[in-house]
Design a protein around this motif. Structure first.
Motif, short mmCIF file in Angstrom:
data_model
loop_
_atom_site.label_atom_id
_atom_site.label_comp_id
_atom_site.label_asym_id
_atom_site.label_seq_id
_atom_site.Cartn_x
_atom_site.Cartn_y
_atom_site.Cartn_z
N SER A 54 0.82 -1.21 0.00
CA SER A 54 0.00 0.00 0.00
C SER A 54 0.86 1.27 0.00
O SER A 54 0.48 2.28 -0.59
CB SER A 54 -0.93 0.03 1.22
OG SER A 54 -1.91 -0.97 1.12
N PHE A 55 2.01 1.21 0.68
CA PHE A 55 2.80 2.44 0.78
C PHE A 55 3.34 2.90 -0.57
O PHE A 55 3.15 4.07 -0.93
CB PHE A 55 3.92 2.30 1.80
CG PHE A 55 4.45 3.63 2.26
CD1 PHE A 55 3.99 4.23 3.42
CD2 PHE A 55 5.40 4.32 1.50
CE1 PHE A 55 4.45 5.47 3.82
CE2 PHE A 55 5.86 5.56 1.88
CZ PHE A 55 5.38 6.14 3.05
N PRO A 56 4.04 2.05 -1.35
CA PRO A 56 4.49 2.53 -2.65
C PRO A 56 3.35 2.92 -3.57
O PRO A 56 3.46 3.88 -4.33
CB PRO A 56 5.31 1.37 -3.22
CG PRO A 56 4.92 0.18 -2.42
CD PRO A 56 4.53 0.69 -1.07
N TRP B 47 3.43 6.74 -5.01
CA TRP B 47 3.53 7.07 -6.44
C TRP B 47 2.21 7.57 -7.00
O TRP B 47 2.17 8.16 -8.08
CB TRP B 47 4.06 5.87 -7.22
CG TRP B 47 5.43 5.45 -6.77
CD1 TRP B 47 5.79 4.27 -6.21
CD2 TRP B 47 6.62 6.24 -6.82
NE1 TRP B 47 7.12 4.26 -5.91
CE2 TRP B 47 7.66 5.46 -6.27
CE3 TRP B 47 6.90 7.53 -7.27
CZ2 TRP B 47 8.97 5.93 -6.16
CZ3 TRP B 47 8.21 8.00 -7.17
CH2 TRP B 47 9.22 7.20 -6.62
N THR B 48 1.11 7.35 -6.30
CA THR B 48 -0.15 7.99 -6.69
C THR B 48 -0.09 9.48 -6.39
O THR B 48 -0.63 10.30 -7.14
CB THR B 48 -1.33 7.35 -5.93
OG1 THR B 48 -1.44 5.97 -6.31
CG2 THR B 48 -2.65 8.04 -6.26
N LEU B 49 0.60 9.83 -5.33
CA LEU B 49 0.71 11.24 -4.93
C LEU B 49 1.81 11.98 -5.68
O LEU B 49 1.63 13.14 -6.07
CB LEU B 49 0.99 11.33 -3.43
CG LEU B 49 -0.17 10.99 -2.49
CD1 LEU B 49 0.37 10.77 -1.08
CD2 LEU B 49 -1.22 12.09 -2.49
N PHE B 50 2.95 11.33 -5.89
CA PHE B 50 4.14 12.06 -6.31
C PHE B 50 4.77 11.51 -7.59
O PHE B 50 4.68 10.32 -7.89
CB PHE B 50 5.21 12.00 -5.22
CG PHE B 50 4.76 12.48 -3.88
CD1 PHE B 50 4.41 13.81 -3.69
CD2 PHE B 50 4.69 11.62 -2.80
CE1 PHE B 50 3.99 14.26 -2.45
CE2 PHE B 50 4.28 12.05 -1.55
CZ PHE B 50 3.93 13.38 -1.38
N VAL C 156 16.98 6.35 -6.54
CA VAL C 156 17.81 5.27 -7.08
C VAL C 156 17.69 4.05 -6.16
O VAL C 156 17.48 2.93 -6.62
CB VAL C 156 19.27 5.71 -7.22
CG1 VAL C 156 20.17 4.51 -7.55
CG2 VAL C 156 19.41 6.75 -8.34
N ALA C 157 17.83 4.27 -4.86
CA ALA C 157 17.71 3.16 -3.90
C ALA C 157 16.33 2.53 -3.95
O ALA C 157 16.18 1.33 -3.67
CB ALA C 157 18.03 3.64 -2.49
N SER C 158 15.32 3.30 -4.32
CA SER C 158 13.96 2.74 -4.38
C SER C 158 13.82 1.71 -5.49
O SER C 158 12.80 1.02 -5.56
CB SER C 158 12.93 3.86 -4.59
OG SER C 158 12.93 4.33 -5.93
N GLN C 159 14.83 1.59 -6.37
CA GLN C 159 14.80 0.59 -7.43
C GLN C 159 15.71 -0.60 -7.14
O GLN C 159 15.86 -1.49 -7.99
CB GLN C 159 15.23 1.23 -8.76
CG GLN C 159 14.34 2.39 -9.19
CD GLN C 159 12.90 1.96 -9.37
OE1 GLN C 159 12.63 0.94 -10.01
NE2 GLN C 159 11.97 2.71 -8.82
N ALA C 160 16.33 -0.63 -5.96
CA ALA C 160 17.23 -1.72 -5.60
C ALA C 160 16.46 -2.98 -5.24
O ALA C 160 15.29 -2.92 -4.84
CB ALA C 160 18.11 -1.30 -4.43
N ILE D 205 9.05 2.85 -0.33
CA ILE D 205 8.51 3.19 -1.65
C ILE D 205 9.03 2.25 -2.72
O ILE D 205 8.68 2.39 -3.90
CB ILE D 205 8.85 4.65 -2.02
CG1 ILE D 205 10.35 4.86 -2.21
CG2 ILE D 205 8.31 5.60 -0.97
CD1 ILE D 205 10.73 6.25 -2.68
N ASN D 206 9.84 1.28 -2.35
CA ASN D 206 10.44 0.34 -3.29
C ASN D 206 9.39 -0.57 -3.91
O ASN D 206 8.47 -1.04 -3.23
CB ASN D 206 11.49 -0.49 -2.56
CG ASN D 206 12.25 -1.41 -3.47
OD1 ASN D 206 11.77 -2.47 -3.83
ND2 ASN D 206 13.46 -1.00 -3.84
N THR D 207 9.53 -0.83 -5.20
CA THR D 207 8.60 -1.72 -5.91
C THR D 207 9.31 -2.96 -6.44
O THR D 207 8.75 -3.70 -7.25
CB THR D 207 7.93 -0.98 -7.08
OG1 THR D 207 8.94 -0.47 -7.96
CG2 THR D 207 7.07 0.16 -6.56
N ARG D 208 10.57 -3.19 -6.02
CA ARG D 208 11.36 -4.32 -6.51
C ARG D 208 11.49 -5.45 -5.50
O ARG D 208 12.27 -6.36 -5.71
CB ARG D 208 12.76 -3.82 -6.89
CG ARG D 208 12.81 -2.90 -8.11
CD ARG D 208 12.36 -3.65 -9.37
NE ARG D 208 12.63 -2.89 -10.56
CZ ARG D 208 13.74 -2.95 -11.27
NH1 ARG D 208 14.73 -3.71 -10.87
NH2 ARG D 208 13.88 -2.22 -12.36
#
Length: 508
Positions: A263-265, A269-272, A428-432, A449-452
């Motif tokens: 729910s957090f990511p 990403w819905t907001l920002f 960048v770290a959010s894609q790790a 916020i990571n989606t990986r």
């Protein structure tokens, strides 16, 4: 001279091979260019032109994609709130959200003085939207420190910005929208003219009464009491994940705690999405680092390693020195980097341990793959050192030029773009695929916020006494012997009592 017959088929084959190779290289070149453009375009999806439906309208039109995106992940109360928020901004466009008597009130998370770092500001979004939902107000966010938030983040699906235009200038104090970093105190005065949701309560450094009683009193006053008449209410409460988890469960029988679930990511990403200037910096960072781009889920994984040395809890075992000497602490004055000093030795030791922890995790998870690590820290000198010392081991860093790493709250009076680094490292770290964290909560925001899948590969290399309040998920502790210990932090908090509204005579 004619070629021998025996050579002609071979010549034709070679020519064909050359043509084929050229075609493949050309296609590959255009593929790379197209993917680079795709990366730039889809690094963080732009839905800012999404034509939102009014509340209750649904369908399969292309314009419904963002709505389906967040509704499929978020708990119902939060998805419903987003629908309502979008509908209100559409029904009352521009300054009508302020001037139309039928428009709902606004709840503004205002940063004008001592707002903390990025996790303090953005890591408690669950709390922010809970408060907005409970008061039935349109959530908005505004920063004065280090500069207006639009320099870094802009709305994606949900518009959370204060409506500002030449036509509405008379509705706002112009000090709110100063683009310099030298007028914070004036912005603070402008924000202070709004009534506070938590006026009369200790909103900063909250005690038990705040979580157990005062929040309910403030919400009741905003909905049923005298504060319901005010168009704008402001607040800046710093979210504590454990307390929101408790409140959602006890008060509303809600099992999704928001902070450490998908729910957090989805909410974030819905907001920002990044501002145009920040997006350019991000594109350059991904190209420079050569790491897996956000759109490519088949790319080799990389590990993000963060070291927070300057934080007061980041050097509990060692007294460290500031570049400013005794005038300022290291979090405000920067980390001293004198050769042979205990401060430098300590910082290098923390960084080395963090990198070695990442290497140990890689050997256990992907021993046959070539590792790729991204190291970032709150000291430009430490980042440069790690890049030079560990670069051959697959450790990549972004800041090898010695550009000062600024804290967005502690270090002020710099141009707005000087703070891009904090957001670039975060995104960048959010894609790790794995995140290694130490003191502070900055790297934890990247995990949120990571989606990986990094929330399933979260490793701590340096302890912090505040983590039990924030880290509400399983992680791995990497101790000084590089043992990887599965860990779950638990912290006892008092029960949340039933709320009984104050008698009318006692309301103030």
């Amino acid at each position: 001279m004619p070629q021998p017959p025996a050579l002609r088929p071979r010549w034709h084959l070679t020519r064909f091979a050359r043509i084929a190779a050229a075609a493949i290289l050309t296609c590959h070149f255009y593929y790379i260019i197209s993917q680079t453009r795709r990366m730039s375009a889809s690094l963080f999806q732009d839905y800012s032109h999404y034509d939102a439906p009014y509340l209750g309208v649904a369908g399969d039109e292309s314009g419904q994609v963002p709505r389906r995106m967040y509704r499929s992940v978020l708990p119902k109360w939060l998805a419903d709130y987003f629908d309502w928020h979008i509908a209100m901004r559409k029904k009352y466009p521009g300054d009508k959200i302020l001037t139309d008597p039928d428009a709902p009130g606004l709840l503004v998370k205002a940063c004008a003085y001592k707002c903390g770092g990025l996790h303090d500001r953005l890591g408690g979004l669950g709390w922010d939207l809970y408060l907005a939902n409970q008061t039935r107000r349109v959530f908005m966010m505004h920063w004065c420190i280090p500069a207006p938030v639009g320099h870094y983040l802009v709305p994606n699906v949900v518009d959370w910005t204060l409506p500002w235009s030449e036509g509405s200038a008379h509705l706002w104090d112009e000090r709110l929208f100063s683009n310099t970093t030298q007028t914070h105190i004036h912005c603070d005065r402008a924000v202070g003219e709004w009534k506070g949701l938590f006026d009369g309560f200790v909103e900063y450094m909250q005690g038990e009464d705040f979580w157990e009683k005062n929040i309910d009193l403030a919400l009741d006053r905003a909905v049923n009491g005298e504060y319901s008449k005010h168009k704008i209410l402001r607040y800046k409460v710093l979210g504590v994940d454990q307390r929101l988890e408790q409140r959602l469960r006890v008060r509303h029988n809600e099992t999704d705690p928001i902070a450490w679930t998908d729910s957090f990511p989805a909410m974030f990403w819905t907001l920002f999405r990044p501002s145009e200037g920040l997006q350019r910096e991000l594109d350059g960072a991904f190209r420079h680092l050569g790491i897996s781009a956000p759109y490519d889920h088949n790319a080799p994984p990389f590990y993000a390693i963060h070291a927070r040395i300057r934080h007061p809890r980041g050097h509990m075992e060692q007294e460290i020195e500031s570049k400013m000497g005794s005038k300022e602490g290291p979090d405000k004055g920067g980390l001293s980097w004198e050769d042979g000093s205990p401060t430098k030795r300590f910082a290098i030791g923390v960084a080395q341990h963090a990198v070695e922890c990442a290497e140990e995790v890689h050997q256990r998870r992907h021993p046959m793959n070539v590792p790729s690590y991204f190291f970032y820290a709150d000291s430009e000198d430490l980042v440069t050192h790690v890049g030079e010392e560990f670069g051959r081991s697959g450790v990549r860093v972004r800041n090898m030029t010695g550009v000062e790493v600024l804290h967005i709250d502690r270090q002020q009076q710099h141009p707005p773009r000087s703070y891009y680094s904090a957001f670039v490292d975060l995104f960048v770290a959010s894609q790790a695929w794995c995140i290694f964290f130490g003191a502070g909560n900055y790297a934890l925001l990247a995990a949120k916020i990571n989606t990986r899948g990094a929330r399933q590969c979260l490793v701590r290399h340096y302890p912090d006494s505040s983590h039990p309040m924030i880290v509400r998920t399983n992680f791995t502790d990497c101790n000084k012997k590089w043992d990887l210990v599965p860990t779950r932090l638990e912290r006892e908090i008092s029960d949340l009592p039933e709320y009984s509204p104050m008698p009318v005579a006692e309301k103030t």
